[in-house]
Scaffold this active site. Structure first.
Site, PDB file in Angstrom:
ATOM      1  CG  ASN A   1      -1.877  -1.144   1.253  1.00 60.05           C
ATOM      2  OD1 ASN A   1      -1.496  -2.252   1.598  1.00 60.05           O
ATOM      3  ND2 ASN A   1      -3.120  -0.909   0.894  1.00 60.05           N
TER       4      ASN A   1
ATOM      5  CB  VAL B   1      -0.898   6.472   1.150  1.00 56.51           C
ATOM      6  CG1 VAL B   1      -1.571   5.526   2.134  1.00 56.51           C
ATOM      7  CG2 VAL B   1       0.380   7.049   1.744  1.00 56.51           C
ATOM      8  CB  CYS B   2      -2.601   2.052  -2.429  1.00 58.44           C
ATOM      9  SG  CYS B   2      -3.883   1.351  -3.459  1.00 58.44           S
ATOM     10  CG  LEU B   3      -6.326   3.381   3.324  1.00 58.10           C
ATOM     11  CD1 LEU B   3      -5.928   1.950   3.655  1.00 58.10           C
ATOM     12  CD2 LEU B   3      -5.924   4.307   4.468  1.00 58.10           C
TER      13      LEU B   3
ATOM     14  CB  THR C   1      -5.540   6.139  -3.368  1.00 58.97           C
ATOM     15  OG1 THR C   1      -5.478   5.617  -2.025  1.00 58.97           O
ATOM     16  CG2 THR C   1      -5.279   7.634  -3.337  1.00 58.97           C
TER      17      THR C   1
END
Length: 767
Positions: free
Chosen positions: A678, A685-687, A692
């Site tokens: 993530n 930031v992959c969340l 995202t």
């Protein structure tokens, strides 16, 4: 009275007898059902035993040791049982003696001259024999013109037409325009029997040309082609047979046919695969080969780890972000120790003659699997379509004038020399790649002599997509150039080109260091402060090293630990929440829009501050800025039991003017390292909470209830967890499975090593 009693007894006896008969009948019926069930279960077990199989290139592991080394299938030997239309069985036929019923089917790759394409549709060429012996060959573009007549020999036939099938000609013009092999056309000849079916016309979607790859330009051939002009591009066809497939036998088969089938010799005989049995040759990671393995001792591995390598595979030495690409060594894997996570590599490209260990000749070295990456250009999959590069064309295979290839329009369509320029990868062999060319010849090619078709198409697609704005950020991160990482580091704060040459001191864990330099981390940052950080002399680094901006470049340091425990500041001396002034190194410091925000925005930010001040846990620290209420910095301490234990993760947060209707923007200080699915090297930031990544319900940002505290707790619990491998999209389905758990362990080992390097980066360059 007595008669009544006797009658009653008789009725009672009769009822009992009927009941017993029914019980016996029920018992017999139940036994019959159980017997049938046992027979059905036996057939299912038999079916599963023979149906389970693998293809060339499949990754497997031993059933007895699923967490041990992996293997790759490099050989398949298959025998099949064939069933005729009359139900007779021919047993134990080698699959290499089988042929396809149709020479071309939808999806096939074909070659014509320098052009390669994929079959869209194949049109049947049907030969019909009439009752008077006349025979007509018809090309059918429409199945409505020739109708099957019941009863049907096969109810679920994979092809519309097949030998021995009775048919009726609906439109006489079809047979009139056909080719009469014997006899002549008559309108009364409207019913017959199919004696042979093959492909008469092929619709091809042309993909690319060898000449185009070499830099020339030419127009593609017509899409509709005579199958005689096409060459099928295929490898290992004998290993792809499955239950229910239709096939024909080669002329050299010496098996005996049933007498009833010999009577039908004037029709081409078609068979159905009734049973398959295969054994497999497996190349293991340690370089050994096991021959003739039964399928029940092997288990498929659907998701090999990023650090699983194979003998013969091309790899690259992992480099730091700013390190020169020309220093990167290329190697060929000799063997792998799966338990120790080490790889024996033969380096094939000398890099620096001044460094003795590189040498000028190829050398072998055992390195950590975590210090290698798969070569992006020289890695090929089994069966992959490749094209020979122009630099390796033999003069006998193409017309060359003064070293430059010249191709005429006629040669583009008919030249057979190009069949030696397009092929399928069979595997790695003798420091090269073994290829079966479309001509049927098998030879070894060097990695620089061929290029994969998929890579060509991907490069073309990327060129097209550069014109448009991509909505798939994750895909963009995978293709972004390594220079972006360098830029991200430069944007994150102060100058990162200087080196720390003074001996410095630090405590055993990152948290101890945090308490020791709390003023530097959480107070107002003084840009003029010295880059040397001094702590208790009890922990002195006696071997100093030059430390650079990227965590990948830190040299190994040697610690001398004293027996006496140092006196460190109390944990209470570090404030969990504080308001500071200097935000000069904040990632979003150049963002604008906070000057004209509404009163509701200010009220919401103040509410966020209050929540953070009152409810932050001890291992999350937050700093807000007095003059920039739209900025915030958070530090999360890695939890025990995770590969991030005691590491410090810094996040810069920006509140947009329309907050909380839109979530905040977040940037992660990565140090150029990817230690979590993530958290990207570029700081993304992959969340789902940040929009995202996709999510539902409480996973997405809710303007009415979501808070920054919720965001930080999600990062701590959901991202920086004890098994981050399963954070990758789609990998949650492998939780609890042998290959998934094995990959999780290796991912954690690598994440821990990267986490240590990240600590070194933070030590040198604290935000």
């Amino acid at each position: 009275m007595d008669l009544f009693v006797i009658d009653s007894d008789s009725e009672s006896y009769s009822g009992t007898s009927d009941s017993e008969d029914q019980e016996c009948e029920f018992t017999d019926h139940a036994q019959s059902i159980l017997s049938s069930l046992d027979e059905s279960i036996g057939k299912i077990d038999d079916f599963l035993t023979f149906e389970r199989g693998f293809l060339h290139g499949d990754i497997v592991c031993p059933v007895s040791d699923p967490s041990g080394q992996l293997g790759r299938v490099v050989g398949v030997e298959m025998f099949v049982d064939l069933e005729t239309y009359s139900g007779d069985i021919i047993e134990d036929v080698n699959s290499k003696q089988l042929s396809r019923v149709r020479s071309f089917v939808s999806g096939d790759c074909v070659v014509m001259g320098p052009w390669m394409g994929r079959v869209i549709r194949a049109f049947d060429l049907v030969t019909v024999v009439f009752s008077d012996g006349a025979k007509c060959e018809m090309l059918l573009r429409d199945s409505e013109v020739l109708k099957p007549i019941p009863p049907f020999i096969f109810e679920d036939a994979p092809y519309f037409y097949y030998p021995s099938q009775r048919v009726r000609i609906v439109h006489p013009s079809v047979s009139k325009s056909g080719t009469w092999l014997s006899g002549s056309w008559r309108a009364s000849r409207d019913e017959g029997v199919v004696s042979h079916v093959d492909v008469g016309l092929v619709h091809v979607n042309w993909i690319t040309s060898v000449a185009n790859v070499w830099g020339d330009r030419s127009s593609s051939p017509p899409n509709f082609q005579d199958p005689k002009n096409l060459t099928l591009l295929s490898c290992f066809p004998y290993a792809n047979w499955q239950l229910g497939d239709w096939c024909t036998l080669s002329a050299g088969h010496d098996g005996s046919l049933p007498s009833e089938d010999r009577k039908c010799s004037r029709y081409s005989q078609t068979y159905v695969v009734a049973k398959t049995k295969s054994t497999f040759d497996v190349l293991w990671q340690n370089g050994s080969i096991s021959l003739g393995l039964e399928p029940y001792i092997l288990a498929p591995v659907s998701t090999p780890g990023d650090h699983d390598f194979w003998p013969g595979q091309f790899v690259l030495e992992k480099l730091a972000v700013e390190e020169a690409a020309e220093r990167q060594r290329i190697g060929i894997v000799r063997n792998v120790d799966a338990l120790e996570r080490t790889v024996n590599v033969k380096w094939i490209v000398p890099v620096d003659d001044d460094i003795v260990r590189y040498g000028s000749d190829p050398t072998e070295e055992t390195v950590s699997a975590y210090e290698l990456v798969e070569h992006p250009d020289f890695s090929f999959c089994t069966g992959e379509v490749v094209i020979r590069s122009a630099l390796n064309i033999d003069k006998s295979e193409a017309d060359l004038t003064n070293g430059t290839m010249t191709v005429s329009r006629k040669s583009l369509d008919t030249s057979s020399g190009f069949l030696s320029c397009i092929g399928n990868v069979l595997g790695y062999k003798d420091d090269g790649i073994e290829v079966q060319w479309a001509s049927g010849v098998i030879s070894k090619a060097q990695h620089f002599e061929i290029i994969g078709l998929e890579r060509l198409l991907d490069n073309s697609l990327e060129s097209v997509n550069e014109v448009h704005t991509s909505v798939d950020d994750e895909a963009e991160q995978e293709t972004i150039h390594h220079e972006s990482t360098k830029n991200a580091l430069e944007e994150s704060g102060e100058d990162c080109t200087g080196s720390l040459r003074n001996a410095f001191y630090f405590s055993k864990t990152a948290f101890d260091f945090l308490t020791n330099v709390a003023s530097s981390f959480f107070g107002a940052h003084d840009s003029t402060s010295s880059s040397s950080i001094t702590a208790d002399p009890q922990y002195q680094i006696v071997k100093s090293a030059d430390l650079h901006s990227s965590a990948e470049e830190f040299s190994v340091v040697e610690l001398v630990m004293q027996t006496e425990k140092p006196q460190l500041p109390s944990e209470n001396d570090v404030k969990i929440f504080d308001v500071v002034v200097d935000c000069s190194d904040h990632h979003f410091v150049k963002e604008r829009g906070h000057e004209n925000v509404k009163r509701g925005w200010l009220k919401k930010i103040q509410q966020e501050w209050t929540i953070l001040q009152n409810d932050l846990p001890d291992d999350i620290h937050v700093r807000v800025y007095e003059e920039r209420m739209d900025l915030l910095r958070a530090c999360i301490v890695g939890a025990a039991g995770t590969p991030y234990h005691d590491n410090l993760f810094f996040f810069d947060i920006f509140f947009p003017p329309d907050y909380p209707h839109e979530p905040p923007s977040v940037h992660y200080h990565s140090g150029g390292l990817r230690l979590n699915p993530n958290l990207y090297e570029t700081g993304k930031v992959c969340l789902s909470l940040l929009k995202t990544w996709a999510g539902t319900g409480n996973e997405v940002w809710n303007p009415e209830g979501s808070t920054v505290l919720q965001l930080l707790l999600s990062l701590q619990a959901l991202v920086l967890n004890e098994k981050p491998y399963f954070n990758e999209a789609g990998y949650d389905k492998f939780v609890g499975k042998a290959d998934g758990e094995k990959n999780s362990i290796t991912y954690n080992e690598n994440a821990f090593l990267l986490s240590c390097k990240s600590m070194m980066y933070i030590l040198h360059k604290p935000p």
